[in-house]
Every structure is written in structure tokens, then in C-alpha cells.
Motif scaffolding. Structure first.
Motif: not given
Length: 598
Positions: A49-52, A159-165, A170-179, A282-289
């Protein structure tokens, strides 16, 4: 309860469960392989989807869009097929394992000593062999394998997320300790709730089994309302336990959604700045979502599946507690003679139903220093008040219980030296409380023994004088007597039990109050059957009614586990002791049984 909780994650317990997976290595291998395949396929669609978006939609490349759409359709079909076989195979693995375990449990239960059933509610055993075993199947269908697949999928996505950006990751994982904190609190809370649910299920099954079996007693004494109140209390505890577990879910899932929304919010906030600065597409944002949703869904379900695994382990602990019970019948004997004569001797026998009590107090002896002998073909009668120890003599002879001191011999050989199956096939016992299975008359007589033909069965029924009444039943010998012989009278059920004894042609016959619950006419028929059964056989008769045992070769009077008197009917009357008092209670001065006087 603490014991169960402590073993919920016992690796040794899990190993024992997987011992039953060994026959299904191929199925297990395929389930693991499909789990890995699904974990790898899962991130491919978001990547496409990101590639598309970046390469086709935003660049107006409609030809490439068509090709990528067909590729995604093929991927979706592949995932669907893999998911179908994964679900089918893991469930097959779970049910196959449970089938083997259930066979093992039932086989073990049949080998346990009667002492185990004396102190274990039947409802508990039903729970162990049915619902507890079903929770073990979920270890495979909803537990361990699925958890492994979810964790693998999480690692691949991360692993894919870390490889891309890595910064955006790390921003996405910031709330992870709460989870993680929420998942841990939920896991601990739901563990206690689930264990309470299993306990209440066992209590509910036990209550229902006992009260449905004893429904006639409840109705006889008009106890419906009182027992209903008890059931409401037990059912309320079962309801409360389930509500408590559901309450934890109702808190945990919204919390996960809030944390997930927070993570996406941070992603959109930080990612938008990066798009403006042209550092990401923008495709990267959609991918990360999409990846965030794919990460939080298994994390949210992981706690639930982890507890499914735990409930399977709790069920396994309960099941293995039955399998580990060592109070099994020990078939130490090996003798299988061609035939036995039927000589029986009890030599200084002491017996108690509590042989393993740790108290230093004197055991509660049921039989005390009992000695007697019966020659082949003779009839011994045991009389005495309730609790005198008469039925215990039968239990010992059949090796249902082990004696504490002394010895019991048949034909001069200790009964422990005979092979157990052989010993019991030589002893036919007819008891007062006849048990008939929910099956045909034929099957209840032969007990599904293929060696007994229908012709032998009919011949035995004719000898017992029961053929005519059986033929009058709808379907004759194929008539279903229903559970515990509910569709037969007590006399008819008793006659079937006599045919059962006759068709097995035993050398030793035991009659335990066999005519006490039938009418006079049926008793007369049964007495004729008894005479045929006793002919040429060593017999032990237990009876409260002395009229049925006056012709016995020897009569023993038991009182509180001791032999008070022994001799023939006339000899005992002359002693003017225990037996004479019993006789006077049942017969008038002219020798006519008082119950027969109108």
C-alpha cells in the motif's frame, strides 16, 4: 488455589502436555510453518500500500496501480488460504491431543481404587475429563502457537519500522511502557478471575451431577425449593466469577485503544512535520499507521491469549493431578489357573477403610481378627446389624480394598497372587442396588462381552425365569432400559443382574441383600433363580431376612466387625444369643415370618 496458580506456567507441565503431541509431529510442524508464513505475509500488504501511494497514486501511474492491485489481491488470497489451513490444523492438533488425553484419563480412572471414589465427588471427575480437557485444546488453537505467531509478527513489523525510520519508530513506541504496564496488571488480575471461574465450574458440575442423580430423593422429601436456593447461590458465584473476568476485559480493551490512539496521534504530529520538511513521504505515514494498528491488535489480544494459555495450563494441572494419583489397583498377581474349586478362607483378617491415616490413634477397625472357611460348593451366610462389616467381607474378597493384617485365600492361594481380572471373573456379585447402564437388556447382561452370544444369554435368562418378561418388553433383548434401568421395576432390574451373574458362569457367587427390595412374588421367582445359581458354586449370602438363609451350610453373626456366633441355623438357635434375638424379632412363636402375617 495457590498451588494451581503456582503451576500455571510450569515448563515441566507444558512438556507433559507436549508429550501427547508426539504422535502428531507432522501436524504440529505444519501448524508452526503456517504460523511463520502468516507472520511474514502480514506486513507485506501495508508495504504494498505504501509503495502504491508513493510510486503510483501520487505520480498518476494508473498502469502500475492496476498491476499492484492484482498483486495485492493475490496476496490476500494467499493469506486467506494460509489462515484457513492454520486454523484448521491447529484445532485438529488440539482436539487430537485432547482425545488422547481424555482416553488416558478415563483409562487411569478405571484403574483407581474404590477408595479414591469414596472421597472424590463425581462432578469433579466429570469436570476434569470434559471441560478442563477442553481448555487444554485451546493451548494449541488459541494459545501457545498463536502467541508465538503474534510475537514473531511484532518482531518483523518492528524490524521493518526501525529499518525505514528509526526516529519515527521511537516516537510511535513512546506510549508502549503504558501498554506493557496495563497488560501486566490485566494479566495478574485476570489470572485470579479465571482460576475462580474454573473452581466455580467444578462446583456447579458437582452439584448438578449429584442432584440430578438424586432427583427422586429431592422429590420424595419435597426439597425442590431448598435445593433451588442452594443452586441459585452456586450459580450466582459462577456468574460473579465470570462477570469479574469480563469486568477486567471491559477496562483493559478501552485502555489499549486509548494508548493506541495516543501512539497514532504522536505519529501524525511528528510525521506531518517530517512530510513538510520532505524527509519522509505520505505513504510512510500511512504505512506506520497500519503497522501501529497491526502492532496494537496482537498486543491487546496477547494478554487475552496469554490467559487462554494459562487457563489451558490450569486445566492441564488439574487433569495431571488425576493422572498422577497413585492410589491405583496393583495387579501384582500372575496366577491364571485353568479352573478353581471355590474354597475360601479368611485367616485373622483385620481391615479398615483408612489404612493411611497419619494419626497415632488406633484405626477404626471395620473387621477385627476375622477367621472362617468355606468348602467348595458350600453356602455361607453373613448376618448382623447395619455396619457390622458384612459388605466389607465382599469388598475384600474382590480386592476392592486391601486388608491391614491377616490373609484371604481361595483354594489355599492368597488372592493377591491371582491375576486381578481372573479373580473377579470367578466371583459374581449381585447387590441390592442394581446398576444398569443406559443401554439394551442384551448389553446390560453381557456388559458388551463379545464372547457371550445371544443364544447363551437367552439360555441364562430362561434358567433365571426372566426370559418371558424380557420378551414382553418392546424390542425384547434390544429394549433400552434407560439410565440406571429407570424403565424397569426393581424386581426386573434385579433379575437382569442375576442373569448377568449366571451368564458369566462364576465359581463363587456373592449375594448382598439381593432380594430385600423386591415384592413377594418376584422374591419367590428370584429364590428359584438363586437356587439354580448356587448349585455347584461356593456362595456367600448377606441377608437381613433370616428366612432366606436358613438352609445355609454355615451362618456367621457379625457385630461391630467381630464374629459373635457361627454355626447352622438350628445350632445358632440353641445358643440363645445374637442370632436367636434376631430370629425372634422376625418370626412369631409359630415360626412364621412376621412380615408375612396379615
Amino acid at each position: 488455589m495457590a498451588k494451581v496458580a503456582g503451576k500455571a506456567y510450569d515448563i515441566n507441565l507444558l512438556k507433559r502436555v507436549f508429550e501427547y503431541v508426539k504422535p502428531y509431529k507432522k501436524i504440529f510442524t505444519w501448524s508452526v510453518a503456517l504460523t511463520i508464513i502468516l507472520a511474514i505475509l502480514a506486513p507485506l500488504r501495508p508495504l504494498l500500500i505504501q509503495y502504491t501511494l508513493d510510486k503510483h497514486i501520487f505520480t498518476d501511474n494508473y498502469e502500475g496501480l492496476l498491476n499492484i492491485t492484482l498483486l495485492m489481491l493475490g496476496l490476500l488470497i494467499l493469506q486467506t488460504i494460509a489462515q484457513y489451513y492454520h486454523t484448521y490444523i491447529t484445532n485438529t492438533l488440539g482436539q487430537s491431543t485432547v482425545r488422547d488425553l481424555r482416553i488416558a484419563v478415563f483409562n487411569h480412572i478405571t484403574k483407581l481404587k474404590l477408595r479414591y471414589f469414596d472421597r472424590t465427588p463425581i462432578g469433579q471427575l466429570i469436570t476434569r475429563t470434559v471441560s478442563d480437557l477442553e481448555t487444554i485444546s485451546e493451548i494449541f488453537s488459541e494459545g501457545l502457537i498463536v502467541i508465538i505467531g503474534d510475537i514473531l509478527q511484532l518482531l518483523i513489523i518492528l524490524g521493518i519500522m526501525l529499518f525505514i525510520d528509526w526516529e519515527l519508530t521511537l516516537v510511535v513506541l513512546a506510549p508502549m511502557p503504558l501498554l506493557i504496564l496495563a497488560s501486566y496488571v490485566f494479566k495478574e488480575a485476570i489470572k485470579s478471575a479465571f482460576q475462580d471461574v474454573r473452581t466455580q465450574v467444578g462446583n456447579l458440575n458437582t452439584f448438578l451431577q449429584e442432584h440430578i442423580s438424586g432427583m427422586s430423593i429431592i422429590k420424595y422429601f419435597a426439597r425442590e425449593n431448598q435445593e433451588m436456593r442452594k443452586f441459585k447461590q452456586i450459580n450466582a458465584r459462577h456468574r460473579d466469577a465470570n462477570i469479574r473476568s469480563n469486568w477486567y476485559y471491559s477496562i483493559f480493551f478501552p485502555v489499549v485503544e486509548i494508548i493506541s490512539a495516543l501512539s497514532i496521534g504522536l505519529l501524525v504530529w511528528y510525521g506531518s512535520k517530517q512530510i513538510i520538511l520532505h524527509e519522509i513521504t505520505p505513504g510512510t505515514i500511512v504505512l506506520f499507521i497500519m503497522f501501529v494498528n497491526m502492532m496494537f491488535r496482537p498486543i491487546r489480544e496477547l494478554a487475552d491469549k496469554f490467559n487462554t494459555l494459562q487457563m489451558g495450563m490450569v486445566g492441564a494441572e488439574r487433569v495431571f493431578s488425576v493422572l498422577d494419583h497413585t492410589d491405583i489397583e496393583e495387579d501384582t498377581g500372575h496366577l491364571i489357573p485353568d479352573n478353581i474349586k471355590g474354597e475360601i478362607s479368611f485367616e485373622k483378617v483385620w481391615f479398615t477403610y483408612q489404612p493411611d491415616q497419619e494419626s497415632e490413634e488406633e484405626p477404626h477397625w471395620i473387621l477385627k481378627d476375622i477367621s472362617f472357611s468355606i468348602k467348595p460348593g458350600e453356602t455361607l451366610a453373613l448376618v448382623g446389624a447395619t455396619g457390622a462389616g458384612k459388605s466389607s467381607v465382599i469388598n475384600i474378597l474382590n480386592r476392592f480394598y486391601q486388608i491391614s493384617k491377616g490373609s484371604v485365600k481361595i483354594d489355599g492361594t492368597d488372592i493377591r497372587d491371582y491375576k486381578l481380572d481372573f479373580l473377579r471373573t470367578q466371583i459374581a456379585t449381585v447387590i441390592q442396588d442394581v446398576f444398569l447402564f443406559s443401554d439394551t437388556v442384551d448389553k446390560n447382561i453381557s456388559l458388551n462381552n463379545p464372547a457371550i452370544s445371544r443364544e447363551q444369554l437367552i439360555a441364562a435368562a430362561k434358567d433365571a425365569g426372566a426370559h418371558d418378561f424380557i420378551e414382553r418388553l418392546p424390542g425384547g433383548y434390544d429394549y433400552d432400559v434407560m439410565e440406571r434401568g429407570a424403565t424397569l421395576s426393581s424386581g426386573q432390574a434385579q433379575l437382569i443382574s442375576f442373569i448377568r451373574a449366571l451368564v458369566y458362569n462364576p465359581k463363587i457367587l456373592v449375594l448382598d441383600e439381593a432380594t430385600s427390595s423386591v415384592d413377594t412374588e418376584t422374591e419367590h421367582l428370584i429364590q428359584q433363580t438363586i437356587e439354580k445359581l448356587m448349585k455347584g458354586r461356593t456362595s456367600i449370602v448377606i441377608a437381613h431376612r433370616l428366612s432366606t438363609i436358613q438352609n445355609a451350610d454355615k451362618i456367621i453373626v457379625l457385630d461391630h466387625g467381630e464374629i459373635k456366633e457361627a454355626g447352622s441355623h438350628q445350632e445358632l438357635l440353641k445358643l440363645n444369643g445374637y442370632y436367636k434375638r434376631l430370629y425372634d424379632l422376625q418370626f412369631n412363636s409359630t415360626g412364621i415370618e412376621k412380615s408375612a402375617v396379615v
